[in-house]
Every structure is written in structure tokens, then in C-alpha cells.
Scaffold this motif. Structure first.
Motif, mmCIF file in Angstrom:
data_model
loop_
_atom_site.group_PDB
_atom_site.id
_atom_site.type_symbol
_atom_site.label_atom_id
_atom_site.label_comp_id
_atom_site.label_asym_id
_atom_site.label_seq_id
_atom_site.Cartn_x
_atom_site.Cartn_y
_atom_site.Cartn_z
ATOM 1 N N THR A 49 0.836 -1.204 0.000
ATOM 2 C CA THR A 49 0.000 0.000 0.000
ATOM 3 C C THR A 49 0.868 1.249 0.000
ATOM 4 O OG1 THR A 49 -0.189 0.184 2.426
ATOM 5 C CG2 THR A 49 -1.800 -1.208 1.289
ATOM 6 N N PHE A 50 2.134 1.114 0.346
ATOM 7 C CA PHE A 50 3.063 2.236 0.342
ATOM 8 C C PHE A 50 4.007 2.207 -0.849
ATOM 9 C CE2 PHE A 50 2.000 2.127 4.883
ATOM 10 C CZ PHE A 50 1.702 3.454 5.086
ATOM 11 N N VAL A 51 4.575 1.038 -1.128
ATOM 12 C CA VAL A 51 5.514 0.912 -2.245
ATOM 13 C C VAL A 51 4.905 -0.037 -3.263
ATOM 14 C CG1 VAL A 51 7.619 1.519 -1.028
ATOM 15 C CG2 VAL A 51 6.800 -0.808 -0.874
ATOM 16 N N ARG A 52 4.685 0.449 -4.460
ATOM 17 C CA ARG A 52 3.944 -0.319 -5.458
ATOM 18 C C ARG A 52 4.775 -1.448 -6.048
ATOM 19 N NH1 ARG A 52 -0.173 1.978 -3.058
ATOM 20 N NH2 ARG A 52 -0.778 4.032 -3.849
ATOM 21 N N ASP A 53 6.089 -1.287 -6.048
ATOM 22 C CA ASP A 53 6.964 -2.298 -6.603
ATOM 23 C C ASP A 53 7.079 -3.471 -5.639
ATOM 24 O OD1 ASP A 53 9.903 -3.486 -6.873
ATOM 25 O OD2 ASP A 53 9.345 -2.634 -8.818
ATOM 26 N N ARG A 96 10.443 4.186 3.577
ATOM 27 C CA ARG A 96 10.963 3.702 2.294
ATOM 28 C C ARG A 96 10.216 4.323 1.126
ATOM 29 N NH1 ARG A 96 14.063 -0.816 0.990
ATOM 30 N NH2 ARG A 96 14.616 -0.648 -1.219
ATOM 31 N N ALA A 97 8.900 4.507 1.270
ATOM 32 C CA ALA A 97 8.104 5.093 0.195
ATOM 33 C C ALA A 97 8.563 6.507 -0.113
ATOM 34 C CB ALA A 97 6.622 5.081 0.571
ATOM 35 N N VAL A 98 8.872 7.273 0.924
ATOM 36 C CA VAL A 98 9.339 8.637 0.717
ATOM 37 C C VAL A 98 10.707 8.605 0.037
ATOM 38 C CG1 VAL A 98 10.060 10.758 1.864
ATOM 39 C CG2 VAL A 98 8.023 9.546 2.655
ATOM 40 N N ARG A 99 11.590 7.742 0.508
ATOM 41 C CA ARG A 99 12.934 7.673 -0.046
ATOM 42 C C ARG A 99 12.918 7.224 -1.507
ATOM 43 N NH1 ARG A 99 15.174 4.375 3.473
ATOM 44 N NH2 ARG A 99 15.493 2.508 2.197
ATOM 45 N N GLU A 100 12.048 6.282 -1.822
ATOM 46 C CA GLU A 100 11.962 5.775 -3.191
ATOM 47 C C GLU A 100 11.190 6.725 -4.106
ATOM 48 O OE1 GLU A 100 13.181 2.852 -4.524
ATOM 49 O OE2 GLU A 100 14.247 2.487 -2.646
ATOM 50 N N ARG A 101 10.458 7.643 -3.501
ATOM 51 C CA ARG A 101 9.614 8.572 -4.256
ATOM 52 C C ARG A 101 8.668 7.825 -5.189
ATOM 53 N NH1 ARG A 101 13.732 13.554 -5.856
ATOM 54 N NH2 ARG A 101 14.314 14.093 -3.718
ATOM 55 N N ARG A 102 8.145 6.733 -4.662
ATOM 56 C CA ARG A 102 7.195 5.934 -5.438
ATOM 57 C C ARG A 102 5.768 6.115 -4.932
ATOM 58 N NH1 ARG A 102 9.794 1.941 -8.440
ATOM 59 N NH2 ARG A 102 11.985 1.677 -7.946
ATOM 60 N N SER A 103 5.611 7.021 -3.965
ATOM 61 C CA SER A 103 4.294 7.177 -3.370
ATOM 62 C C SER A 103 4.086 8.644 -3.080
ATOM 63 C CB SER A 103 4.209 6.319 -2.100
ATOM 64 O OG SER A 103 2.882 6.224 -1.677
ATOM 65 N N ALA A 104 3.135 8.934 -2.183
ATOM 66 C CA ALA A 104 2.785 10.310 -1.868
ATOM 67 C C ALA A 104 3.825 10.924 -0.953
ATOM 68 C CB ALA A 104 1.409 10.333 -1.191
ATOM 69 N N PRO A 105 3.835 12.283 -0.841
ATOM 70 C CA PRO A 105 4.732 12.914 0.107
ATOM 71 C C PRO A 105 4.441 12.482 1.536
ATOM 72 C CG PRO A 105 3.536 14.555 -1.206
ATOM 73 C CD PRO A 105 3.005 13.206 -1.582
#
Length: 224
Positions: A49-53, A96-105
Motif C-alpha cells: 500500500t506504500f511501495v507499489r513495486d 521507504r516510500a518517501v525515499r523511493e519517491r514511489r508514493s505520496a509525500p
């Protein structure tokens, strides 16, 4: 000593958890395997739900298990073991989602910025000045006419999954824990560090969006 084993379909009680924690602290491999089998798939669903990959989500789950093993001696039992594990996962996945920039701010991940969001589009209701202002202009669809094989079909489930993936991460997180994993509201609040009111709002918005996505999908099969 016999390995800790909890029958499938039964949630661990406090006695089960104390035995499991003790076994983990002794370094018993069977206890760790029991934990992974019980929660591994759920942790991966929540991470996604946070990181799509998927590969990144799997890394987050692995990091979570390492944190559990390294921190089990510091587990104080103030919450359930399950809640503690999912708190670790949630925090790591969010970072991790923020660091990967694969999700919302981060502000969106924390649930900020959603207070003014409407759960249902305003044009679904009758406007000011109408005799029945505030009532449905376009009521939720009646799916009783949809064949059961389509309601429960693989393509429908794929659409549900896609709709969940499109949700803001915090809404998706609550929806997955409540409606996929079957958690009680108080468990969700404890694991995510949110109030009951916030949990209910997030869940309502998430369900509304998923339902809207399904309405569009089922409408595709209706002849004009």
C-alpha cells in the motif's frame, strides 16, 4: 521443548504470544518460521500500500523481520506481538516510500491533507435550492443484476486490487487491515497510531473510492 504452533484459523491469545516471544528470545528457528507463516503474506500486502513495486515491498518485509529479531528482547508486551510487528512494518514502509519517491509525500502518508476530502463526489447529491437537497441525485448502483460469476470473477478482483493501489497510502493501509486482513478497529488504531475517528473516516473514504471504481467497471458491461 515443543515448538510453538497455533492452529490455522485461530488468533493467538496472550498465552500463545508469551510462549512465542520466549521461544524467539531463545533463538528457536521454529518460532520464527511460525511467525513468518502467520504474518508474512499480510505484511507484504500492507507494504504494497506504500511501495507499489513488489520487490521493494519484499525488501521492506525482510527489513521488518530483521528488526523483529534484533528487537525482540526489548518487546515489553504493551501491545500485542502482532500489533508491534505491524507498527514496525508501517514505519519502515512509510519511510521507504518517501525515499523511493514511489508514493505520496510524507504529509499525505501521515494522513495530513485529507481532512477536507469528500468521500463521495458532490455531484452525486442534489444541490442547494433543490426540494430534496442533500439526498442522492445518483444513488449507489444496485449490483443485484450483476451475475455472481462476474461479481466474484478474477477480473473483478483485479479491479479491486487496482483500486486499492490507487488509494492514498493511509486510506489503503486502513482498508487492507480492516477489509482484507479482518482486523478489529482498535487493532488498526493501535498499529497505525491513529484515533478511532480518523480510522473510520479513512476507511469510509477508501471504501467509497473502491466502490466507485467497481461501479465504473460494472457499468462497462451494461448495454446502452
Amino acid at each position: 521443548m515443543q515448538p510453538v504452533s497455533i492452529p490455522a484459523g485461530r488468533q493467538p491469545d496472550r498465552e500463545d504470544e508469551r510462549a512465542l516471544v520466549a521461544a524467539l528470545r531463545r533463538g528457536e528457528e521454529a518460532a520464527f518460521v511460525e511467525l513468518v507463516e502467520r504474518y508474512g503474506a499480510s505484511l507484504l500486502r500492507l507494504a504494497r500500500t506504500f511501495v507499489r513495486d513488489r520487490a521493494v515491498a519484499e525488501e521492506v518485509v525482510q527489513e521488518t523481520w530483521l528488526a523483529v529479531l534484533n528487537g525482540i528482547d526489548r518487546f515489553e508486551g504493551r501491545s500485542s506481538l502482532k500489533t508491534w510487528i505491524f507498527q514496525i512494518l508501517s514505519n519502515r514502509a512509510r519511510t521507504r516510500a518517501v525515499r523511493e519517491r514511489r508514493s505520496a509525500p510524507f504529509s499525505a502518508l501521515a494522513g495530513d491533507g485529507e481532512d477536507d476530502e469528500a468521500a463521495v463526489d458532490a455531484d452525486r447529491f442534489r444541490p442547494a435550492g433543490d426540494r430534496w437537497v442533500g439526498s442522492w441525485a445518483a444513488a449507489p448502483s444496485d449490483w443485484s443484476h450483476v451475475p455472481e460469476e462476474r461479481l466474484l470473477g478474477r477480473e473483478t478482483l483485479e479491479r479491486v486490487s487496482e483500486a486499492i493501489q490507487a488509494l492514498p497510502p493511509r486510506q489503503a493501509e486502513v482498508l487492507v487491515l480492516r477489509d482484507v486482513e479482518g482486523w478489529e478497529p482498535e487493532e488498526v488504531c493501535a498499529a497505525l497510531g491513529i484515533t478511532d475517528g480518523n480510522q473510520r473516516i479513512l476507511l469510509h473514504r477508501a471504501r467509497s473510492k473502491v466502490r466507485a471504481a467497481l461501479e465504473r467497471y460494472f457499468a462497462e458491461g451494461v448495454a446502452p
